[in-house]
Design an enzyme around this catalytic site. Structure first.
Site, PDB file in Angstrom:
ATOM      1  N   SER A 177       0.791  -1.235   0.000  1.00  0.00           N
ATOM      2  CA  SER A 177       0.000   0.000   0.000  1.00  0.00           C
ATOM      3  C   SER A 177       0.819   1.280   0.000  1.00  0.00           C
ATOM      4  O   SER A 177       0.339   2.314  -0.462  1.00  0.00           O
ATOM      5  CB  SER A 177      -0.966  -0.005   1.181  1.00  0.00           C
ATOM      6  OG  SER A 177      -0.260  -0.168   2.388  1.00  0.00           O
ATOM      7  N   HIS A 205      -5.747  -3.099  -2.420  1.00  0.00           N
ATOM      8  CA  HIS A 205      -5.518  -2.138  -3.509  1.00  0.00           C
ATOM      9  C   HIS A 205      -5.531  -2.818  -4.883  1.00  0.00           C
ATOM     10  O   HIS A 205      -5.269  -2.171  -5.888  1.00  0.00           O
ATOM     11  CB  HIS A 205      -4.177  -1.413  -3.315  1.00  0.00           C
ATOM     12  CG  HIS A 205      -4.171  -0.547  -2.100  1.00  0.00           C
ATOM     13  ND1 HIS A 205      -4.633   0.751  -2.104  1.00  0.00           N
ATOM     14  CD2 HIS A 205      -3.807  -0.813  -0.829  1.00  0.00           C
ATOM     15  CE1 HIS A 205      -4.540   1.260  -0.888  1.00  0.00           C
ATOM     16  NE2 HIS A 205      -4.038   0.323  -0.093  1.00  0.00           N
ATOM     17  N   LYS A 225     -11.727   0.787  -1.610  1.00  0.00           N
ATOM     18  CA  LYS A 225     -10.747   1.420  -2.504  1.00  0.00           C
ATOM     19  C   LYS A 225     -11.363   1.507  -3.912  1.00  0.00           C
ATOM     20  O   LYS A 225     -12.212   2.358  -4.121  1.00  0.00           O
ATOM     21  CB  LYS A 225      -9.439   0.653  -2.421  1.00  0.00           C
ATOM     22  CG  LYS A 225      -9.071   0.382  -0.927  1.00  0.00           C
ATOM     23  CD  LYS A 225      -7.753   0.774  -0.506  1.00  0.00           C
ATOM     24  CE  LYS A 225      -7.452   0.348   0.921  1.00  0.00           C
ATOM     25  NZ  LYS A 225      -7.807   1.347   1.935  1.00  0.00           N
TER      26      LYS A 225
HETATM   27  C1  LIG Z   1      -3.202  -3.477   2.240  1.00  0.00           C
HETATM   28  C2  LIG Z   1      -4.359  -2.999   3.051  1.00  0.00           C
HETATM   29  N1  LIG Z   1      -5.060  -3.881   3.765  1.00  0.00           N
HETATM   30  C3  LIG Z   1      -6.123  -3.503   4.504  1.00  0.00           C
HETATM   31  C4  LIG Z   1      -6.539  -2.199   4.547  1.00  0.00           C
HETATM   32  C5  LIG Z   1      -7.705  -1.816   5.404  1.00  0.00           C
HETATM   33  O1  LIG Z   1      -8.836  -1.648   4.635  1.00  0.00           O
HETATM   34  P1  LIG Z   1     -10.010  -0.662   5.110  1.00  0.00           P
HETATM   35  O2  LIG Z   1      -9.582   0.721   4.772  1.00  0.00           O
HETATM   36  O3  LIG Z   1     -11.199  -1.138   4.370  1.00  0.00           O
HETATM   37  O4  LIG Z   1     -10.141  -0.849   6.590  1.00  0.00           O
HETATM   38  C6  LIG Z   1      -5.861  -1.248   3.788  1.00  0.00           C
HETATM   39  C7  LIG Z   1      -6.331   0.173   3.746  1.00  0.00           C
HETATM   40  O5  LIG Z   1      -5.881   1.063   4.315  1.00  0.00           O
HETATM   41  C8  LIG Z   1      -4.734  -1.641   3.052  1.00  0.00           C
HETATM   42  O6  LIG Z   1      -4.017  -0.736   2.366  1.00  0.00           O
END
Ligand SMILES: Cc1ncc(COP(=O)(O)O)c(C=O)c1O
Length: 386
Positions: A177, A205, A225
């Protein structure tokens, strides 16, 4: 009694790590902050679906039908036809038997990893996995082991010395990310099979954006996302989903997603299928950004090389472009200078990224025009000379 809070905040300020929020008055490709209209280059709305008319219309219908919230956790009374319909759609989209939903992606990782592991197990993760995976590991009683980022030899070394554990769960981001590079998924799954380990992949992502060869047993994703909504999900075998519905505490003990969020995500998945042009535009924009940011010879993550898909075609790269500046204050300064020029690009500092690796995290969407990406690149060229 609360002096430690003053001290903690002062220490953060001293280190250039104090954070604050910026309030948006509009969102989308153009975002209005402090009365200023800016081109948004830091949202995760990769396909522009948060504002798609069909997505808004379907969410509105669900909102009118079911009200603002789910009014209960999934196992009590919060599970509606929209939740059910979305899980069926997600399972089909991810080519798995079943799926279930969580209030967020964060909670999907937390609930799933803790439900699947005990003190007899080990969880093996990439060093740059998302914070929600790390927090899940901290909450689990299993032994945490970390391998070097995208380093298969390092992963295999951990697997070799882990035979004593009852279960071995490998967890990896698909698109990292903060770096935008891609997991070596097919190779990880192959190693997992060789050492009798289970693979869980976080497609946060990647869903709707990047496809990689490789079939992990557990697919985690988020609706927040490219799908433009809110909520996390897990897709996999029907018995895995049944198990999580019985064991995952962040699923059982938290209110279900608002039905309108499910309706929005469902519509977004349909739009992805009916409007393939969006993904094509995103890929073209990623290609252009690659050329322009690459030409700047900035410290763009090294592992963004294109990969070949199972069909042999060139893989598109991710829409996340980190520009590593290093120093916290300097990164904040460049972010502010971009703001002054009409671009919204948030600065990312430790502990979100390792010490000394503060960066601008630029995200490209299908909605940006060629001229907008060119303008951003030329501003960056002026502000951060090679
Ligand atoms: C790789 C990854 N996993 C999980 C999440 C968490 O997702 P959410 O924003 O739906 O809580 C994110 C987001 O920030 C992320 O980038």
């Amino acid at each position: 009694m609360l002096e430690f809070i003053d001290q903690g905040l002062a220490e953060l300020k001293q280190a250039g790590l104090r954070r604050s929020v910026k309030t948006a008055n509009t969102s989308g490709r153009l975002i209005e902050i402090d009365g200023k209209k800016l081109l948004n280059f830091c949202s995760n709305n990769y396909l522009g679906l948060a504002h798609h008319p069909k997505v808004i219309e379907r969410a509105t219908i669900a909102l009118k039908e079911f009200g603002a919230g789910a009014t209960g956790s999934p196992l009590i009374c919060g599970w509606t036809k929209y939740h059910e319909g979305l899980t069926k759609k997600l399972a089909a989209y991810k080519n798995r038997e079943a799926a279930t939903l969580f209030p967020t992606g964060y909670q999907a990782n937390l609930g799933t990893i803790t439900a699947l592991t005990t003190e007899e197990d080990t969880i093996i993760i990439d060093r740059l996995n998302h914070a929600s995976i790390i927090d899940a590991c901290r909450l689990s009683k299993a032994k945490l082991q970390v391998y070097k980022h995208r380093d298969l030899a390092s992963l295999e070394a951990v697997l070799k010395r882990s035979a004593k554990f009852k279960k071995r769960l490998i967890v990896t981001d698909i698109v990292f990310s903060m770096d935008g590079d891609l997991a070596l998924l097919a190779e990880i799954v192959e190693l997992a099979r060789k050492y009798n380990a289970i693979t869980m992949a976080d497609y946060a992502h990647a869903t709707g954006v990047v496809e990689l060869p490789g079939e992990p047993e557990i697919i985690m994703g988020t609706l927040s996302k490219a799908l433009g909504s809110l909520g996390g999900f897990i897709a996999g075998d029907a018995k895995l989903i049944d198990f999580l519905r019985n064991k995952a505490r962040s699923y059982i003990y938290s209110t279900a997603l608002p039905p309108s969020a499910c309706a929005a995500a469902l519509a977004a998945l349909e739009v992805i299928e009916t409007e393939p042009g969006r993904k094509k535009r995103l890929q073209q924009n990623i290609c252009l950004a690659n050329t322009l940011l690459g030409n700047l010879r900035l410290n763009v993550a090294v592992s963004k090389e294109p990969r070949r898909s199972a069909s042999g075609s060139l893989e598109q790269q991710s829409p996340i472009f980190p520009i590593i500046i290093g120093n916290n204050e300097r990164t904040m300064r460049v972010s502010q200078q971009l703001f002054d020029r009409g671009f919204f690009v948030s600065a990312i500092r430790p502990p979100t990224v390792p010490d000394g690796e503060a960066r601008l995290r630029i995200t490209i969407t299908s909605e940006h025009t060629k001229e907008e990406i060119e303008c951003l690149a030329s501003s960056l060229r002026e502000l951060i000379p090679a």
